[in-house]
Design an enzyme around this catalytic site. Structure first.
Site, short mmCIF file in Angstrom:
data_model
loop_
_atom_site.label_atom_id
_atom_site.label_comp_id
_atom_site.label_asym_id
_atom_site.label_seq_id
_atom_site.Cartn_x
_atom_site.Cartn_y
_atom_site.Cartn_z
N ARG A 166 37.95 52.80 42.14
CA ARG A 166 39.40 52.56 42.26
C ARG A 166 40.04 52.20 40.91
NH1 ARG A 166 38.54 48.54 47.31
NH2 ARG A 166 36.42 48.58 46.44
N GLN B 74 19.68 49.79 41.66
CA GLN B 74 20.06 50.37 42.95
C GLN B 74 20.45 51.82 42.63
OE1 GLN B 74 23.81 49.12 44.55
NE2 GLN B 74 23.26 49.63 46.67
N THR C 71 26.86 46.77 49.79
CA THR C 71 26.46 45.49 49.21
C THR C 71 25.16 44.94 49.80
OG1 THR C 71 28.13 44.54 50.71
CG2 THR C 71 28.73 44.74 48.40
N ASP D 66 32.47 41.50 40.10
CA ASP D 66 33.89 41.82 39.93
C ASP D 66 34.79 40.68 40.38
OD1 ASP D 66 33.63 41.96 42.68
OD2 ASP D 66 34.64 43.88 42.89
N GLU E 216 35.67 44.43 57.59
CA GLU E 216 36.26 45.02 56.39
C GLU E 216 37.63 45.60 56.71
OE1 GLU E 216 34.86 44.80 53.21
OE2 GLU E 216 33.72 43.41 54.43
N ASN F 171 39.44 45.38 41.94
CA ASN F 171 39.11 46.74 42.36
C ASN F 171 40.03 47.77 41.70
OD1 ASN F 171 37.04 45.93 44.21
ND2 ASN F 171 38.66 45.20 45.55
N LYS G 183 42.02 40.06 1.56
CA LYS G 183 40.75 40.52 2.12
C LYS G 183 39.60 39.93 1.32
CE LYS G 183 37.87 43.36 0.99
NZ LYS G 183 37.19 44.47 0.34
N ASN H 173 49.29 30.92 -9.43
CA ASN H 173 50.49 31.50 -8.84
C ASN H 173 50.47 33.02 -9.03
OD1 ASN H 173 53.22 30.81 -7.60
ND2 ASN H 173 53.71 32.29 -9.20
N ASN I 280 40.75 46.72 -6.80
CA ASN I 280 39.34 46.32 -6.63
C ASN I 280 38.41 47.51 -6.44
OD1 ASN I 280 40.55 46.85 -4.15
ND2 ASN I 280 39.19 45.47 -3.03
C1 UD1 Z 1 33.53 43.00 49.24
C2 UD1 Z 1 33.25 42.51 50.67
C3 UD1 Z 1 34.54 41.99 51.26
C4 UD1 Z 1 35.12 40.89 50.40
C5 UD1 Z 1 35.29 41.36 48.96
C6 UD1 Z 1 35.65 40.20 48.07
C7 UD1 Z 1 31.47 43.98 51.45
C8 UD1 Z 1 31.14 45.14 52.33
N1 UD1 Z 1 32.75 43.62 51.46
O1 UD1 Z 1 34.43 44.09 49.35
O2 UD1 Z 1 34.31 41.49 52.58
O3 UD1 Z 1 36.37 40.47 50.93
O4 UD1 Z 1 34.06 41.93 48.46
O5 UD1 Z 1 35.94 40.63 46.77
O6 UD1 Z 1 30.60 43.42 50.83
N2 UD1 Z 1 28.08 46.72 44.76
C9 UD1 Z 1 26.79 47.10 44.47
N3 UD1 Z 1 26.25 48.15 45.14
C10 UD1 Z 1 26.91 48.79 46.13
C11 UD1 Z 1 28.23 48.41 46.42
C12 UD1 Z 1 28.78 47.35 45.72
O7 UD1 Z 1 26.14 46.54 43.59
O8 UD1 Z 1 26.33 49.73 46.73
C13 UD1 Z 1 28.66 45.60 44.00
C14 UD1 Z 1 29.89 45.99 43.22
O9 UD1 Z 1 29.53 46.35 41.88
C15 UD1 Z 1 30.72 44.73 43.25
C16 UD1 Z 1 30.29 44.02 44.52
O10 UD1 Z 1 29.07 44.62 44.90
O11 UD1 Z 1 30.44 43.89 42.14
C17 UD1 Z 1 31.33 44.15 45.62
O12 UD1 Z 1 31.51 45.53 45.92
P1 UD1 Z 1 32.94 46.14 46.20
O13 UD1 Z 1 32.78 47.59 46.47
O14 UD1 Z 1 33.89 45.76 45.15
O15 UD1 Z 1 33.31 45.40 47.55
P2 UD1 Z 1 34.75 45.12 48.17
O16 UD1 Z 1 35.26 46.37 48.78
O17 UD1 Z 1 35.61 44.47 47.15
CA CA Z 2 35.41 44.08 45.03
#
Ligand code: UD1
Ligand code: CA
Length: 460
Positions: free
Chosen positions: A17, A83, A89, A113, A165, A238, A362, A388, A397
């Protein structure tokens, strides 16, 4: 109070995003990457182990994580797991199973994030988690505009039911303003069995970590929600708009801290002060000033409109006039620079020295009380005390191949528009005439003067 804790940082996502070639967690706000801010907070909790989950641009994120961690806690060797496919997540957290095998106690999961969360907030989350003996504890906050966040759904008794979600929520569920901050404390015992049972039967076809809480609750294990009054801390990034909002929040937080410590800001809303900067009491910061990197400013200084200081070190009673740039340089007590001055690469003004309009300095030092007030370039030069420099003076230089040094000893006076062709030395108390081109060393107390213009003809 310190609670023994293992920390996992989720940082594998692409951040689609944001529409960027750079991985989301490496985007910068307030002088650090999003991940860097999260690492600072994690390090403040002194975990017994820390593991990052990387995926998108894995090498860059891994390297940034390991390097940043080393600056904060070199004694703890951090772990990194990959991963390979981003399947949500919960799937991300499952990747830590191999390295956390047999680990017990509390696991705190953070999102790479969500950089605004404070260590004290997480300590409160951990304390509740441990005191109540919960299997899982999530942090929530109330947001007037909760768009994009998971919502906390509670039963009739007010107890936790599940997290939904945004994309799976019914209109009624979307109206809920209590959001999931995305940080959780888990009991490690049995956690990975629960993660393995999460399904991806949802709008995004992903394995959602928040579903772990509903599964635990359904299995009769206690789940807690800690509601945090400051919703701003829960902000995740995001989109570019959220990136800007988080940057502004950091800025406000930093400026508020500095004001509480005795710094005046004429317009806090346009003060761009990065996380590591330090400013002394009674210093006044005018509108639209940037104070970046490891800048340290003493007491009773004035930093005027449009100034930008990067890794600058200022003593007390220093004046930086409008639109001056100071990079990696030192300004001792009672010095002044600008307006429109440019200091870089280890420029050093000793006490009460001054540079004025359109002067570039510099890798040069000005001794105590030395002055260069107008339109000059001083590069690779060492000026003694009370030297001065007349308007328009240039240290030549660079001979086309190499840089050379110019030395100007104490009390020397350089006439306007002098060219000092380096390497060259002007002795103590010496003087150069206006327009002099100095190619040889000038002995102490001597006067050297250039070729004066003569009338060649009459123009009428
Ligand atoms: C997530 C939560 C949401 C919460 C929000 C808060 C989930 C499904 N939802 O949503 O309930 O309100 O955070 O900010 O968890 N990431 C991975 N691997 C993946 C997917 C994500 O490492 O496969 C990491 C991302 O890099 C990020 C974090 O997990 O740092 C959160 O992922 P993101 O996709 O931003 O989740 P949200 O949609 O913000
Ligand atoms: Ca997020």
């Amino acid at each position: 109070m310190s609670i023994p804790v293992t920390i996992a940082i989720l940082a594998a996502g692409e951040g689609a995003r944001l529409k960027s070639r750079r991985p989301k967690v490496l985007h910068e706000v307030a002088g650090d990457s999003l991940l860097g801010h999260v690492i600072r907070t994690a390090a403040a909790l002194a975990p017994r182990q820390v593991v990052a989950i990387v995926g998108h641009e894995a090498d860059a994120v891994r390297e940034a994580f390991v390097a940043r961690w080393a600056t904060l806690n070199p004694r703890l060797q951090p772990l990194v797991v990959a991963q390979a496919e981003r399947r949500g997540t919960a799937h991300a957290l499952r990747m830590t199973e191999a390295v956390l095998q047999g680990a017990t106690g509390t696991l705190l999961t953070l999102s790479g994030d969500a950089p605004l969360l404070r260590a004290e907030t997480l300590r409160r989350l951990l304390a509740t988690h441990v005191e109540t003996g919960a299997a899982a504890t999530a942090l929530s906050a109330t947001m007037a505009t909760p768009t994009g966040y998971g919502r906390i759904l509670r039963g009739a008794d007010g107890g936790f039911d599940r997290i939904v979600e945004e994309r799976d929520a019914t209109p009624a569920e979307k109206a809920v303003t209590e959001i999931n901050a995305g940080v959780y404390a888990f009991q490690l015992e049995g956690l990975f069995e629960v993660l393995a049972r999460i399904s991806n039967d949802n709008a995004q076809g992903e394995y959602y970590l928040p579903d772990a809480l509903a599964l635990l609750r359904a299995a009769g294990r206690p789940v807690q929600i800690v509601h945090h009054p400051d919703a701003e801390e829960a902000r995740g990034v995001n989109t570019r708009a959220e990136l800007a909002a988080v940057a502004e929040a950091f800025r406000r937080r930093k400026v508020a801290e500095l004001m509480a410590a005795g710094v005046t800001f004429l317009d806090p809303a346009t003060a761009y002060v990065e996380a590591d900067a330090r400013i002394g009491m009674d210093t006044v910061v005018y509108p639209n000033v940037h104070i970046e990197g490891q800048t340290i400013i003493g007491e009773n200084c004035r930093i005027h409109t449009g100034a930008r200081l990067v890794n600058a070190r200022l003593g007390d009673d220093v004046t930086v006039r409008d639109y001056s740039l100071v990079f990696d340089s030192r300004l001792d007590d009672r010095t002044s620079v600008g307006p429109f001055a440019h200091l870089r690469l280890n420029a050093h003004l000793h006490e009460a020295a001054a540079v004025g309009n359109f002067v570039e300095v510099k890798q040069s030092s000005l001794g105590a009380g030395a002055k260069a007030m107008h339109l000059s370039y001083l590069g690779d030069a060492a000026l003694g005390e009370r030297v001065n420099i007349g308007a328009g003076t240039i240290t030549c230089n660079y001979d086309g191949k190499q840089k050379h040094r110019t030395i100007i000893e104490d009390g020397a006076k350089i006439g306007s528009d002098t060219m000092l062709v380096a390497p060259v030395r002007v002795g103590e108390g010496a003087m150069t005439g206006a327009g002099a081109v100095v190619t040889e060393d000038v002995p102490p107390n001597a006067l050297v003067a250039g070729v004066p213009a003569k009338v060649k003809k009459t123009l009428t």
